[in-house]
Design a protein around this motif. Structure first.
Motif, mmCIF file in Angstrom:
data_model
loop_
_atom_site.group_PDB
_atom_site.id
_atom_site.type_symbol
_atom_site.label_atom_id
_atom_site.label_comp_id
_atom_site.label_asym_id
_atom_site.label_seq_id
_atom_site.Cartn_x
_atom_site.Cartn_y
_atom_site.Cartn_z
ATOM 1 N N PHE A 190 70.876 90.668 6.026
ATOM 2 C CA PHE A 190 70.410 91.833 6.780
ATOM 3 C C PHE A 190 70.893 93.134 6.146
ATOM 4 C CE2 PHE A 190 70.321 94.585 10.627
ATOM 5 C CZ PHE A 190 69.004 94.389 10.982
ATOM 6 N N THR A 191 71.711 93.017 5.084
ATOM 7 C CA THR A 191 72.315 94.209 4.486
ATOM 8 C C THR A 191 71.269 95.208 4.006
ATOM 9 O OG1 THR A 191 74.019 92.722 3.708
ATOM 10 C CG2 THR A 191 74.096 94.960 2.866
ATOM 11 N N ASP A 192 70.241 94.723 3.302
ATOM 12 C CA ASP A 192 69.247 95.666 2.765
ATOM 13 C C ASP A 192 68.471 96.352 3.883
ATOM 14 O OD1 ASP A 192 68.197 93.128 3.260
ATOM 15 O OD2 ASP A 192 66.457 93.492 1.980
ATOM 16 N N VAL A 193 68.255 95.630 4.987
ATOM 17 C CA VAL A 193 67.560 96.239 6.131
ATOM 18 C C VAL A 193 68.434 97.344 6.708
ATOM 19 C CG1 VAL A 193 66.500 95.795 8.372
ATOM 20 C CG2 VAL A 193 66.523 93.996 6.641
ATOM 21 N N LEU A 194 69.716 97.045 6.834
ATOM 22 C CA LEU A 194 70.676 97.994 7.391
ATOM 23 C C LEU A 194 70.743 99.261 6.543
ATOM 24 C CD1 LEU A 194 72.409 97.805 9.866
ATOM 25 C CD2 LEU A 194 74.268 96.949 8.479
ATOM 26 N N ASP A 195 70.722 99.073 5.226
ATOM 27 C CA ASP A 195 70.785 100.217 4.325
ATOM 28 C C ASP A 195 69.555 101.115 4.484
ATOM 29 O OD1 ASP A 195 73.143 99.297 3.393
ATOM 30 O OD2 ASP A 195 72.338 98.384 1.557
ATOM 31 N N ARG A 196 68.435 100.480 4.799
ATOM 32 C CA ARG A 196 67.191 101.217 4.936
ATOM 33 C C ARG A 196 67.100 101.967 6.270
ATOM 34 N NH1 ARG A 196 64.263 96.932 3.136
ATOM 35 N NH2 ARG A 196 63.588 96.421 5.224
ATOM 36 N N LEU A 197 67.769 101.411 7.287
ATOM 37 C CA LEU A 197 67.662 101.997 8.627
ATOM 38 C C LEU A 197 68.379 103.335 8.696
ATOM 39 C CD1 LEU A 197 68.281 99.001 11.048
ATOM 40 C CD2 LEU A 197 66.189 100.308 10.760
ATOM 41 N N GLU A 216 62.895 90.928 10.374
ATOM 42 C CA GLU A 216 64.146 91.686 10.491
ATOM 43 C C GLU A 216 64.857 91.357 11.793
ATOM 44 O OE1 GLU A 216 62.562 95.454 7.801
ATOM 45 O OE2 GLU A 216 62.553 95.591 9.977
ATOM 46 N N ARG A 217 64.070 91.219 12.864
ATOM 47 C CA ARG A 217 64.654 90.823 14.159
ATOM 48 C C ARG A 217 65.310 89.461 14.039
ATOM 49 N NH1 ARG A 217 60.141 93.278 16.639
ATOM 50 N NH2 ARG A 217 58.946 91.348 16.679
ATOM 51 N N GLN A 218 64.602 88.558 13.352
ATOM 52 C CA GLN A 218 65.111 87.197 13.175
ATOM 53 C C GLN A 218 66.443 87.217 12.423
ATOM 54 O OE1 GLN A 218 65.231 83.853 14.145
ATOM 55 N NE2 GLN A 218 63.014 84.031 14.086
ATOM 56 N N ARG A 219 66.507 88.018 11.374
ATOM 57 C CA ARG A 219 67.741 88.082 10.577
ATOM 58 C C ARG A 219 68.869 88.741 11.364
ATOM 59 N NH1 ARG A 219 66.013 90.589 5.036
ATOM 60 N NH2 ARG A 219 63.919 90.832 5.862
ATOM 61 N N LEU A 220 68.521 89.729 12.191
ATOM 62 C CA LEU A 220 69.529 90.366 13.044
ATOM 63 C C LEU A 220 70.081 89.338 14.037
ATOM 64 C CD1 LEU A 220 71.099 92.747 14.178
ATOM 65 C CD2 LEU A 220 69.042 93.520 15.357
ATOM 66 N N ALA A 221 69.187 88.530 14.591
ATOM 67 C CA ALA A 221 69.627 87.507 15.555
ATOM 68 C C ALA A 221 70.524 86.480 14.865
ATOM 69 C CB ALA A 221 68.414 86.829 16.182
ATOM 70 N N ILE A 222 70.217 86.167 13.617
ATOM 71 C CA ILE A 222 71.046 85.204 12.882
ATOM 72 C C ILE A 222 72.413 85.825 12.580
ATOM 73 C CG2 ILE A 222 71.256 83.885 10.725
ATOM 74 C CD1 ILE A 222 68.250 83.387 10.877
ATOM 75 N N ALA A 223 72.420 87.115 12.216
ATOM 76 C CA ALA A 223 73.690 87.799 11.956
ATOM 77 C C ALA A 223 74.548 87.789 13.217
ATOM 78 C CB ALA A 223 73.430 89.235 11.509
ATOM 79 N N ARG A 224 73.922 88.028 14.362
ATOM 80 C CA ARG A 224 74.637 88.020 15.645
ATOM 81 C C ARG A 224 75.245 86.643 15.907
ATOM 82 N NH1 ARG A 224 70.956 89.983 20.099
ATOM 83 N NH2 ARG A 224 69.774 88.091 19.803
ATOM 84 N N ALA A 225 74.468 85.603 15.606
ATOM 85 C CA ALA A 225 74.961 84.238 15.807
ATOM 86 C C ALA A 225 76.129 83.950 14.865
ATOM 87 C CB ALA A 225 73.831 83.240 15.572
ATOM 88 N N LEU A 226 76.022 84.391 13.619
ATOM 89 C CA LEU A 226 77.061 84.082 12.634
ATOM 90 C C LEU A 226 78.342 84.866 12.883
ATOM 91 C CD1 LEU A 226 74.921 83.811 9.413
ATOM 92 C CD2 LEU A 226 75.920 81.975 10.764
#
Ligand SMILES: Nc1ncnc2c1ncn2[C@@H]1O[C@H](COP(=O)(O)OP(=O)(O)O)[C@@H](O)[C@H]1O
Ligand SMILES: [Mg+2]
Length: 315
Positions: A190-197, A216-226
């Motif tokens: 999700f890092t590249d998405v975060l950099d873009r936001l 992006e939502r899916q990757r955010l949800a996975i980051a939250r889980a991890l």
């Protein structure tokens, strides 16, 4: 009408317009407030989930207190049978084992029971028969909260809520450090998405995360889980309807997680199934076949057919 009367009339009419409009607007907010209140009341009326222990059974020392964060769980599904309604069996004598740190994919047609099996592992429901054993302990003998602390579940559709990226990331672990957040974000790709936001972690994601794409939502949800550093990660169709870039990011996440935490993933994309240690083929609530993708391709005609209809089509 005299000119004086007309002016007076117009003046009074104008003066009256503001309070009338105000009252109408007020009625509107009262209506909205009532609606919201009803929803809150509905939520308050919901039955509170108990501790999940059998009656007369007190919480035992087998609760994995402050369990070692680096562990990956071993999961055994033993003869699990389950139905939502008495008349129709959804899972029928399901047996398989997921060794510590392994990745297992559940594949099967829509309605075959994959999500139900994940829900049983998470203990949203208890099996009618059979048991789920985690690290040698029957799951139903553990306190629900202790059980769920070890597991992270990314549901189908990965719900994201109104608020900032940070709020969405940390609600399961509010005191996570910046380093831990960064690490989870990195693992989830999700890092590249975060950099873009604009605003990074403090960016608003909008209602249901609508300012992010599905992937992006899916990757955010996975980051939250991890971020919760689970011993067991459950993913329900993480790559359905995703763009190739997000799909690749999720495959990469799974590769990075290898050996770190146990993963059970309901999947139908070749990119996910290709690399897992074991594929469990489910058909109408029963285990139809089991093995690696390569083994199943040669040994199971059902799998070949399934792969032709679903897996290959999306590869
Ligand atoms: N909450 C529920 N109540 C009743 N039946 C359900 C419920 N959830 C799923 N089912 C039924 O259970 C079966 C398995 O569903 P599911 O586990 O969602 O399958 P999959 O994830 O493999 O598509 C389906 O026939 C579905 O209609
Ligand atoms: Mg499902």
């Amino acid at each position: 009408m005299q000119i004086g009367e007309l002016v007076a009339f117009l003046l009074y009419a104008t003066l009256l317009a503001t309070p009338v409009a105000g009252s109408i607007a007020l009625l509107g907010s009262i209506q909205r407030g009532m609606g919201a209140f009803q929803r809150v009341a509905e939520a308050l009326r919901l039955e509170v989930e108990g501790d999940g222990l059998p009656p007369g059974h007190s919480d035992r020392a087998d609760t994995p207190e402050g369990s070692d964060r680096d562990r990956a769980a071993t999961v055994e599904i033993r003869g699990v049978t389950f139905s939502y309604e008495p008349s129709r069996r959804v899972l029928d004598d399901v047996n398989f084992t997921v060794h510590s740190g392994d990745q297992v994919a559940l594949v099967g047609r829509s309605g075959s029971g994959k999500s139900t099996l994940l829900a049983l592992i998470e203990r949203f429901y208890e099996p009618d028969n059979g048991m789920i054993v985690i690290d040698g302990t029957e799951a139903s003998r553990l306190h629900l909260s202790a059980h769920r602390r070890r597991i992270a579940f990314v549901e189908q559709g990965a719900p994201i809520m109104h608020g900032t990226v940070r709020e969405n990331l940390t609600y399961a672990r509010p005191h996570a450090t910046e380093e831990q957040i960064e690490h989870a974000v990195e693992l989830a790709g999700f890092t590249d998405v975060l950099d873009r936001l604009d605003g990074g972690l403090e960016a608003q994601v909008g209602e249901h995360g609508q300012s992010l794409s599905g992937g992006e939502r899916q990757r955010l949800a996975i980051a939250r889980a991890l971020l919760t550093e689970p011993e067991l990660l459950l993913l329900d169709e993480p790559t359905s309807n995703l763009d190739p870039l997000s799909e690749a990011a999720i495959s990469q996440t799974l590769r990075k997680l290898r050996g770190r935490c146990t993963v059970i993933v309901a999947a139908h994309r070749y990119s996910t199934i290709r690399d897992v240690d074991k594929v469990v083929v489910i058909s109408d609530g029963r285990v139809e076949a089991m093995g690696t993708h390569a083994e199943l391709t040669t040994s199971s005609s059902y799998y070949r057919e399934l792969a032709r209809d679903t897996v290959a089509a999306s590869a």
